[in-house]
Design a protein around this motif. Structure first.
Motif, PDB file in Angstrom:
ATOM      1  N   ARG A  65      78.073  14.618  61.899  1.00 53.42           N
ATOM      2  CA  ARG A  65      76.461  13.825  61.802  1.00 53.42           C
ATOM      3  C   ARG A  65      76.636  13.073  60.672  1.00 53.42           C
ATOM      4  O   ARG A  65      77.031  13.414  59.564  1.00 53.42           O
ATOM      5  N   ALA A  66      75.777  12.042  60.880  1.00 53.25           N
ATOM      6  CA  ALA A  66      75.553  10.833  59.855  1.00 53.25           C
ATOM      7  C   ALA A  66      74.545  11.759  59.148  1.00 53.25           C
ATOM      8  O   ALA A  66      73.446  12.189  59.310  1.00 53.25           O
ATOM      9  N   VAL A  67      75.025  11.430  57.877  1.00 52.60           N
ATOM     10  CA  VAL A  67      73.800  11.974  56.729  1.00 52.60           C
ATOM     11  C   VAL A  67      73.204  11.005  55.821  1.00 52.60           C
ATOM     12  O   VAL A  67      74.053  10.321  55.181  1.00 52.60           O
ATOM     13  N   LEU A  68      72.055  10.901  55.912  1.00 51.34           N
ATOM     14  CA  LEU A  68      71.507   9.656  54.848  1.00 51.34           C
ATOM     15  C   LEU A  68      70.865  10.528  54.107  1.00 51.34           C
ATOM     16  O   LEU A  68      70.132  11.531  53.955  1.00 51.34           O
ATOM     17  N   TYR A  69      70.666   9.614  52.633  1.00 49.61           N
ATOM     18  CA  TYR A  69      70.044  10.166  51.681  1.00 49.61           C
ATOM     19  C   TYR A  69      69.525   9.137  50.738  1.00 49.61           C
ATOM     20  O   TYR A  69      69.869   8.124  50.558  1.00 49.61           O
ATOM     21  N   LYS A  70      68.440   9.614  49.952  1.00 49.46           N
ATOM     22  CA  LYS A  70      67.855   8.438  48.938  1.00 49.46           C
ATOM     23  C   LYS A  70      67.950   9.360  47.527  1.00 49.46           C
ATOM     24  O   LYS A  70      68.161  10.650  47.416  1.00 49.46           O
ATOM     25  N   THR A  71      68.140   8.594  46.477  1.00 51.05           N
ATOM     26  CA  THR A  71      68.138   9.050  45.141  1.00 51.05           C
ATOM     27  C   THR A  71      67.133   8.545  44.407  1.00 51.05           C
ATOM     28  O   THR A  71      66.717   7.576  44.727  1.00 51.05           O
ATOM     29  N   ASN A  72      67.108   9.056  42.895  1.00 54.26           N
ATOM     30  CA  ASN A  72      66.058   8.709  41.875  1.00 54.26           C
ATOM     31  C   ASN A  72      66.703   7.406  41.289  1.00 54.26           C
ATOM     32  O   ASN A  72      65.916   7.176  40.327  1.00 54.26           O
ATOM     33  N   GLY A  73      67.671   6.997  41.590  1.00 49.68           N
ATOM     34  CA  GLY A  73      68.221   5.562  40.956  1.00 49.68           C
ATOM     35  C   GLY A  73      69.444   5.123  41.713  1.00 49.68           C
ATOM     36  O   GLY A  73      69.527   5.511  42.685  1.00 49.68           O
ATOM     37  N   ASP A  74      70.056   4.219  41.110  1.00 48.03           N
ATOM     38  CA  ASP A  74      71.120   3.510  41.759  1.00 48.03           C
ATOM     39  C   ASP A  74      72.418   4.191  41.560  1.00 48.03           C
ATOM     40  O   ASP A  74      73.117   3.952  40.577  1.00 48.03           O
ATOM     41  N   TYR A  75      72.668   5.430  42.347  1.00 50.95           N
ATOM     42  CA  TYR A  75      74.289   6.108  42.059  1.00 50.95           C
ATOM     43  C   TYR A  75      74.781   6.065  43.210  1.00 50.95           C
ATOM     44  O   TYR A  75      75.696   6.793  43.519  1.00 50.95           O
ATOM     45  N   SER A  76      74.677   4.972  44.302  1.00 52.34           N
ATOM     46  CA  SER A  76      75.477   4.495  45.426  1.00 52.34           C
ATOM     47  C   SER A  76      76.901   4.728  45.192  1.00 52.34           C
ATOM     48  O   SER A  76      77.853   5.010  45.978  1.00 52.34           O
ATOM     49  N   ASP A  77      77.421   4.178  43.922  1.00 50.04           N
ATOM     50  CA  ASP A  77      78.874   4.180  43.638  1.00 50.04           C
ATOM     51  C   ASP A  77      79.505   5.239  42.718  1.00 50.04           C
ATOM     52  O   ASP A  77      80.498   4.973  42.460  1.00 50.04           O
ATOM     53  N   HIS A  78      78.167   6.078  42.419  1.00 49.62           N
ATOM     54  CA  HIS A  78      79.186   7.135  41.788  1.00 49.62           C
ATOM     55  C   HIS A  78      79.308   8.501  42.420  1.00 49.62           C
ATOM     56  O   HIS A  78      78.836   8.646  43.247  1.00 49.62           O
ATOM     57  N   VAL A  79      80.614   8.920  41.864  1.00 49.61           N
ATOM     58  CA  VAL A  79      80.891  10.295  42.588  1.00 49.61           C
ATOM     59  C   VAL A  79      79.977  11.278  42.411  1.00 49.61           C
ATOM     60  O   VAL A  79      79.389  11.400  41.336  1.00 49.61           O
TER      61      VAL A  79
END
Length: 176
Positions: free
Chosen positions: A61-75
């Motif tokens: 299944r597709a999993v969407l998430y939000k973070t408290n900062g810009d960590y989209s490119d971080h492992v």
């Protein structure tokens, strides 16, 4: 021979004990004939082609998430409730294409798999981590966690991850 200190026949008793233990060992090794399963049929050398869509349950299944900062490119790595490291990827398991895909309104699509509430983000980007010559030690990974970087919201969509990647309109519709 009679043992004058214990009042028993030491050698005779030892001989009986030895005979009994050997008999018990031999009898415990005996068992009824076991059913031996038939050998598996030989594997066909011809490939089986599956056509058409896979069943829904077979696709992640597709999993969407939000973070408290810009960590989209971080492992990210996963930790347990006690903040101990639970899982982390090898550098060969990731690439620059493993980074999260922004889908709008602050939501990110997990392309690597495994993101969750207990995920933590590392100082390394996917490209930097993939370039490491070997996996960092667990203590190095714990030391590289970005303090306070957290997943703040998560949603599992009723569509597959591959559908979400190929059709952003489905993601928008699923978020409604």
């Amino acid at each position: 021979m009679f043992d004058k200190y214990t009042g028993s026949f030491y050698y005779i008793n030892m001989y009986r004990i030895l005979i009994i233990s050997v008999a018990v060992s031999l009898l415990s090794g005996c068992s009824a004939k076991k059913d031996v399963p038939a050998p598996a049929p030989p594997i066909s050398k011809e490939a089986t082609v599956i056509s058409g869509p896979l069943p829904d349950k077979a696709l992640p299944r597709a999993v969407l998430y939000k973070t408290n900062g810009d960590y989209s490119d971080h492992v990210f790595v996963n930790v347990g409730p006690d903040s101990r490291l639970v899982s982390y990827p090898a550098p060969t398991d990731v690439s620059a294409a493993s980074s999260a895909l922004p889908v709008g309104s602050g939501w990110l699509l997990d392309r690597r798999g495994g993101i969750g509430e207990d995920s933590r983000f590392l100082k390394w980007t996917y490209a930097e981590y993939a370039a490491l010559p070997s996996a960092p030690s667990p203590s190095e990974i714990i030391a590289s966690i970005i303090p306070d970087a957290r997943v703040t919201d998560i949603r599992v969509l009723p569509i597959s991850a591959s559908e979400a990647i190929s059709d952003p309109a489905l993601v928008s519709k699923a978020l409604e």
